[in-house]
Motif scaffolding. Structure first.
Motif, PDB file in Angstrom:
ATOM      1  N   ASN A  36      29.056  22.861  63.045  1.00  0.00           N
ATOM      2  CA  ASN A  36      30.006  23.946  63.366  1.00  0.00           C
ATOM      3  C   ASN A  36      29.309  25.194  63.891  1.00  0.00           C
ATOM      4  OD1 ASN A  36      32.458  22.713  62.825  1.00  0.00           O
ATOM      5  ND2 ASN A  36      32.287  23.096  60.632  1.00  0.00           N
ATOM      6  N   ASN A  37      28.308  24.998  64.751  1.00  0.00           N
ATOM      7  CA  ASN A  37      27.549  26.128  65.293  1.00  0.00           C
ATOM      8  C   ASN A  37      27.885  26.291  66.777  1.00  0.00           C
ATOM      9  OD1 ASN A  37      25.534  27.860  66.336  1.00  0.00           O
ATOM     10  ND2 ASN A  37      24.150  27.306  64.680  1.00  0.00           N
ATOM     11  N   LYS A  38      28.817  27.192  67.066  1.00  0.00           N
ATOM     12  CA  LYS A  38      29.249  27.386  68.449  1.00  0.00           C
ATOM     13  C   LYS A  38      28.140  27.960  69.321  1.00  0.00           C
ATOM     14  CE  LYS A  38      33.223  25.798  67.437  1.00  0.00           C
ATOM     15  NZ  LYS A  38      33.477  24.388  67.796  1.00  0.00           N
ATOM     16  N   GLY A  39      27.190  28.672  68.694  1.00  0.00           N
ATOM     17  CA  GLY A  39      26.063  29.208  69.455  1.00  0.00           C
ATOM     18  C   GLY A  39      25.224  28.099  70.063  1.00  0.00           C
ATOM     19  N   LEU A  40      25.082  26.991  69.331  1.00  0.00           N
ATOM     20  CA  LEU A  40      24.312  25.853  69.852  1.00  0.00           C
ATOM     21  C   LEU A  40      25.056  25.190  71.010  1.00  0.00           C
ATOM     22  CD1 LEU A  40      22.926  24.183  66.583  1.00  0.00           C
ATOM     23  CD2 LEU A  40      21.814  25.838  68.091  1.00  0.00           C
ATOM     24  N   LEU A  41      26.379  25.147  70.931  1.00  0.00           N
ATOM     25  CA  LEU A  41      27.155  24.579  72.041  1.00  0.00           C
ATOM     26  C   LEU A  41      26.998  25.431  73.292  1.00  0.00           C
ATOM     27  CD1 LEU A  41      30.451  23.483  70.237  1.00  0.00           C
ATOM     28  CD2 LEU A  41      28.427  22.117  70.748  1.00  0.00           C
ATOM     29  N   GLN A  42      26.899  26.746  73.123  1.00  0.00           N
ATOM     30  CA  GLN A  42      26.677  27.641  74.252  1.00  0.00           C
ATOM     31  C   GLN A  42      25.299  27.386  74.866  1.00  0.00           C
ATOM     32  OE1 GLN A  42      28.780  29.705  75.810  1.00  0.00           O
ATOM     33  NE2 GLN A  42      27.131  30.149  77.285  1.00  0.00           N
ATOM     34  N   LEU A  43      24.305  27.174  73.999  1.00  0.00           N
ATOM     35  CA  LEU A  43      22.952  26.857  74.500  1.00  0.00           C
ATOM     36  C   LEU A  43      22.960  25.528  75.254  1.00  0.00           C
ATOM     37  CD1 LEU A  43      20.753  27.937  71.449  1.00  0.00           C
ATOM     38  CD2 LEU A  43      20.764  28.981  73.726  1.00  0.00           C
ATOM     39  N   SER A  44      23.757  24.571  74.773  1.00  0.00           N
ATOM     40  CA  SER A  44      23.884  23.288  75.462  1.00  0.00           C
ATOM     41  C   SER A  44      24.419  23.512  76.873  1.00  0.00           C
ATOM     42  CB  SER A  44      24.816  22.362  74.670  1.00  0.00           C
ATOM     43  OG  SER A  44      25.003  21.138  75.345  1.00  0.00           O
ATOM     44  N   GLU A  45      25.450  24.341  76.982  1.00  0.00           N
ATOM     45  CA  GLU A  45      26.054  24.651  78.291  1.00  0.00           C
ATOM     46  C   GLU A  45      25.037  25.314  79.222  1.00  0.00           C
ATOM     47  OE1 GLU A  45      29.275  24.155  80.484  1.00  0.00           O
ATOM     48  OE2 GLU A  45      29.959  24.539  78.444  1.00  0.00           O
ATOM     49  N   GLU A  46      24.262  26.254  78.701  1.00  0.00           N
ATOM     50  CA  GLU A  46      23.275  26.962  79.521  1.00  0.00           C
ATOM     51  C   GLU A  46      22.199  26.017  80.035  1.00  0.00           C
ATOM     52  OE1 GLU A  46      21.839  30.094  77.031  1.00  0.00           O
ATOM     53  OE2 GLU A  46      23.798  31.105  76.918  1.00  0.00           O
ATOM     54  N   ASN A  47      21.731  25.120  79.172  1.00  0.00           N
ATOM     55  CA  ASN A  47      20.694  24.174  79.593  1.00  0.00           C
ATOM     56  C   ASN A  47      21.232  23.147  80.582  1.00  0.00           C
ATOM     57  OD1 ASN A  47      17.911  24.427  78.142  1.00  0.00           O
ATOM     58  ND2 ASN A  47      19.428  24.988  76.607  1.00  0.00           N
ATOM     59  N   LEU A  48      22.523  22.817  80.469  1.00  0.00           N
ATOM     60  CA  LEU A  48      23.135  21.905  81.434  1.00  0.00           C
ATOM     61  C   LEU A  48      23.083  22.519  82.831  1.00  0.00           C
ATOM     62  CD1 LEU A  48      24.761  19.218  81.677  1.00  0.00           C
ATOM     63  CD2 LEU A  48      26.821  20.615  81.525  1.00  0.00           C
ATOM     64  N   SER A  49      23.401  23.785  82.921  1.00  0.00           N
ATOM     65  CA  SER A  49      23.379  24.488  84.210  1.00  0.00           C
ATOM     66  C   SER A  49      21.962  24.517  84.781  1.00  0.00           C
ATOM     67  CB  SER A  49      23.906  25.907  84.023  1.00  0.00           C
ATOM     68  OG  SER A  49      23.818  26.640  85.229  1.00  0.00           O
ATOM     69  N   LYS A  50      20.971  24.804  83.934  1.00  0.00           N
ATOM     70  CA  LYS A  50      19.573  24.843  84.391  1.00  0.00           C
ATOM     71  C   LYS A  50      19.112  23.469  84.866  1.00  0.00           C
ATOM     72  CE  LYS A  50      18.267  28.603  81.207  1.00  0.00           C
ATOM     73  NZ  LYS A  50      17.500  28.916  79.970  1.00  0.00           N
ATOM     74  N   GLY A  51      19.473  22.436  84.129  1.00  0.00           N
ATOM     75  CA  GLY A  51      19.052  21.083  84.499  1.00  0.00           C
ATOM     76  C   GLY A  51      19.634  20.638  85.818  1.00  0.00           C
ATOM     77  N   PHE A  52      20.944  20.887  86.022  1.00  0.00           N
ATOM     78  CA  PHE A  52      21.596  20.451  87.264  1.00  0.00           C
ATOM     79  C   PHE A  52      21.120  21.241  88.479  1.00  0.00           C
ATOM     80  CE2 PHE A  52      25.245  18.267  84.948  1.00  0.00           C
ATOM     81  CZ  PHE A  52      24.897  17.010  85.421  1.00  0.00           C
ATOM     82  N   LYS A  53      20.617  22.449  88.270  1.00  0.00           N
ATOM     83  CA  LYS A  53      20.024  23.185  89.390  1.00  0.00           C
ATOM     84  C   LYS A  53      18.775  22.476  89.905  1.00  0.00           C
ATOM     85  CE  LYS A  53      21.668  27.877  88.395  1.00  0.00           C
ATOM     86  NZ  LYS A  53      21.294  29.226  87.895  1.00  0.00           N
TER      87      LYS A  53
END
Length: 556
Positions: free
Chosen positions: A166-183
């Motif tokens: 239940n850590n929404k901060g980790l889900l936000q980090l997941s989203e940020e890393n997804l953007s970096k990876g797809f770049k």
């Protein structure tokens, strides 16, 4: 390589450092050929041995040593992979092989090493594994920020750990890393898998999660992690038959994976088929006795099958059992008619515990079976809002059945699983286009003419080291085209074709009285065979007898 069935690493490496007959390995993995070898590293030098072995009779039909400097490990991987691919094609039939099979994902070996260590930890599939993988992946992206794969590793690890804690901060980090990876890599199947994981586990977005799991599988049909994710999604939404089909399909590629057997066990548990669930659990634990997921699931199945003696014995003998005290209390609450001595006085404090990293929501189960149904529905509603991973299967969890009669429960099911929020349950019709001819009729006629001349007049087949690629150069076409031509027009793979020509040449030499002073093996070598084993095996396969017996039959 499309058209080639390759067993996954988890299953293949189950035999590492074990002295097991290759025929047994072939049976357990469902394969006809095993690639075996070793890697020895001293300072900056490496020796890699590789050999291909027939699992029917244990014969080696190819082996090679590679002594190299560790200057470019990816170039070395590519060289060895292409050599092995060529041998498979020459022995088993046409497969298109690209110019390169390995593309270097990074030039930084230290970063690559950290990535592999992170993968190892994330494939532990538990909380501590996720914590460790996050630390290693973070270290990896610091070492080489241009390396895409560790970003996608972080997407998965953050999404799963965030969902289950239940850590929404980790889900936000997941989203940020997804953007970096797809770049860095817009068409990465691991990227689409990470995105699907974030959408499914982190947000309970079943339609988009489904679409991106499918996208990852389309890009890499052998990627069992993505297909397992798809299987888990089908399980959560109650498409059990689809889930079981995918579970069985995964096990064809990865037949010794404890995780896939756990996934299959979980489907049967949710279907309330506890006998089959326990069979899959035992298989999973026979492969990895320390895997916590099937251990916890076995506890629930033993509660639901009303086998306290077996449950109590299992809890006593299993240090990795999940919440053993809660488990015993739950057994007593679920099976009150069973005359067992279990202290349930501490149940209230158990209910107040955090879910934490537990695989199952024990406090929810205890609350339900204490009869505190409104409190249980409050807990369920709160955790559905938070998208807590432990309750994603709530619609079909057997221990929540007492809640089914309440409108609140039915409303929660409708809110999460109503039809417009789910992918279609109908099967797509997949049309497989017939394979295209790689050559025009004019090209085929020209190649066959050169071919026939070379074999009849220049005896190309007598070259004992002749390879498909070398023969393709002689004919002046690509090796992919030559492989296709042999298999589609002549009806033989490369080795069958060349060895059949060598066999005819051997017969002619063996029947010539002028050669009676030569051994049969010498005549075989003269015909182009370079191995006694290959010669004898091929001769017996074609003629049904040994060369010596054949010659004797011709002299009568």
């Amino acid at each position: 390589m499309k058209g080639l069935k390759v067993i996954a690493r988890t299953s293949s490496f189950a035999f590492k450092n074990k002295n097991i007959d290759v025929r047994t390995i072939g049976d357990q993995l469902g394969v006809s050929t095993v690639l075996e070898g070793s890697v020895r590293k001293v300072n900056n030098k490496v020796r890699i041995t590789a050999q291909l072995i027939n699992t029917n009779d244990g014969t080696h039909f190819w082996s090679k040593n590679f002594d190299r400097e560790m200057e470019d490990i990816f170039a070395l991987q590519d060289e060895i992979s292409l050599r092995i691919a060529d041998q498979i094609r020459e022995n088993f039939g046409h497969i298109n092989i690209q110019e390169h099979l390995i593309e270097a994902p990074t030039k930084n070996i230290e970063a690559y090493d950290l990535y592999l260590k992170g993968r190892y930890q994330h494939l532990m599939w538990d909380g501590q594994g996720m914590v460790n993988s996050i630390a290693l992946y973070e270290q990896c992206v610091t070492t080489d920020p241009s390396f895409a794969l560790p970003y996608f590793g972080l997407v998965y690890s953050y999404a799963m750990y965030g969902s289950w804690t239940n850590n929404k901060g980790l889900l936000q980090l997941s989203e940020e890393n997804l953007s970096k990876g797809f770049k860095l890599d817009k068409q990465s199947y691991t990227g689409y898998f990470g995105k699907a994981t974030l959408l499914f586990w982190g947000q309970w977005d079943f339609i988009n999660g489904h679409n991106f799991f499918q996208k990852a599988i389309e890009l890499n049909p052998s990627y069992t992690e993505a297909e397992e994710g798809l299987c888990e999604l089908y399980t959560a939404i109650g498409y059990f038959e689809k889930a079981l089909w995918h579970a069985d399909n995964i096990l064809k590629i990865n037949p010794l994976s404890p995780n896939h057997y756990f996934t299959k066990a979980n489907i049967y548990y949710l279907k309330e088929d506890y006998t089959k669930a326990l069979e899959c659990i035992e298989t999973s634990l026979s492969i990895n006795p320390s895997f916590t997921h099937p251990i916890a699931l076995k506890q629930l199945c033993l509660i639901l099958t009303k086998d306290y003696e077996k449950l109590n014995d299992f809890l006593d003998k299993t240090p990795l059992a999940e919440r053993p005290e809660e488990c015993r209390v739950l057994y007593k609450l679920v099976n009150p008619e069973d005359k067992i001595h279990v202290d349930i006085s501490r149940v209230t404090s158990m209910i107040k515990k955090e879910i934490g990293e537990a695989l199952f929501p024990w406090q929810l189960f205890l609350t339900v079976h204490l009869g505190k149904h409104e409190m249980a529905l409050d807990f369920l509603e709160e955790n559905i809002k938070m998208r807590t991973g432990q309750i994603i299967n709530f619609m079909n969890i057997p221990l929540l059945k007492p809640l089914h009669r309440y409108k609140r429960f039915q409303d929660l099911v409708q809110a999460v699983f109503r039809e417009e929020l789910l992918p279609s349950n109908s099967e797509k019709q997949i049309r497989i286009a017939p394979p295209k001819a790689l050559m025009s009729e004019a090209e085929i006629d020209m190649a066959l003419e050169i071919f026939e001349k070379g074999m009849k007049e220049e005896k190309w087949f007598q070259n004992p080291s002749l390879s498909l690629r070398e023969l393709a150069e002689n004919v002046n076409i690509s090796s992919n085209k030559l492989s296709w031509l042999l298999n589609e027009r002549i009806g033989q793979n490369f080795n069958e074709y060349i060895n059949s020509l060598r066999l005819e040449a051997f017969k002619e030499l063996a029947l010539n009285p002028a050669n009676s002073h030569f051994t049969l093996l010498a005549l075989a070598y003269e015909s182009g065979f370079n191995s006694k084993t290959v010669f004898n095996a091929f001769f017996k396969k074609i003629e049904g007898m040994t060369p010596k017996a054949w010659l004797k039959s011709k002299q009568i």
